[in-house]
Scaffold this motif. Structure first.
Motif, short mmCIF file in Angstrom:
data_model
loop_
_atom_site.label_atom_id
_atom_site.label_comp_id
_atom_site.label_asym_id
_atom_site.label_seq_id
_atom_site.Cartn_x
_atom_site.Cartn_y
_atom_site.Cartn_z
N UNK A 1 0.81 -0.94 0.42
CA UNK A 1 0.10 0.09 0.52
C UNK A 1 1.08 1.36 -0.41
N UNK A 2 1.53 0.68 0.71
CA UNK A 2 2.98 2.56 0.50
C UNK A 2 3.55 2.38 -0.99
N UNK A 3 4.53 2.04 -0.75
CA UNK A 3 4.78 1.41 -2.44
C UNK A 3 4.05 2.52 -3.82
N UNK A 4 2.80 1.46 -3.32
CA UNK A 4 1.38 2.06 -4.29
C UNK A 4 1.14 3.46 -3.59
N UNK A 5 1.65 4.09 -2.94
CA UNK A 5 1.34 5.58 -2.59
C UNK A 5 1.97 6.39 -3.61
#
Length: 147
Positions: free
Chosen positions: A102-106
């Protein structure tokens, strides 16, 4: 519509099916980039000292998992290219898979996350354990395609 697609891979058949769908999407949207991410669980020094076979170097568990994750990403990149993918980049991260995905996608400002329904189940081989797809769908700020 979708310009940046994050695909979580762990070497499982489910994650490769997710990658297949992402490549199909990319063929419909030729400007889309695919960002492959493989997340391995970090092993602390405490966990390493509890192992039955104590490694000569304390960083070996992470080193081995990191190398395996890199192999998973490279295999997935090759698989995607064989299917006709044009823009594919691979990344390896350590930590809690759902949070890292999720953080990577953000960070990448992704328009879509694609994950398999279930990853591998072995601690030695699996990168995405448990109900990662469920956690990702709950926490992601962008659409999530679960394959």
């Amino acid at each position: 519509m979708f310009h940046k697609v994050v695909v979580a891979v762990d070497g499982s058949a489910s994650s490769l099916r997710a990658l297949d769908k992402a490549v199909q999407l990319q063929q419909l949207l030729p400007d889309a980039e695919i960002y492959l991410i493989c997340v391995y669980k970090h092993h602390s020094l405490f966990e390493a000292t509890l192992s039955i076979g104590r490694p000569a170097e304390m960083d070996i568990p992470d080193k081995v998992l990191s190398e395996y994750a890199r192999e998973v990403v490279n295999h997935a990149k090759e698989h995607a290219r064989q299917l006709g993918a044009s823009k594919v980049r691979g990344f390896v991260k350590s930590g809690r898979p759902s949070r890292i995905i999720v953080n990577f996608a953000r960070e990448k400002e992704a328009d879509l996350i694609v994950v398999g329904t279930r990853g591998t189940h072995s601690d030695k081989e699996g990168m995405l354990l448990g109900s990662v797809s469920h956690r990702v769908t709950s926490a992601a700020k962008c659409p999530v395609l679960v394959v």
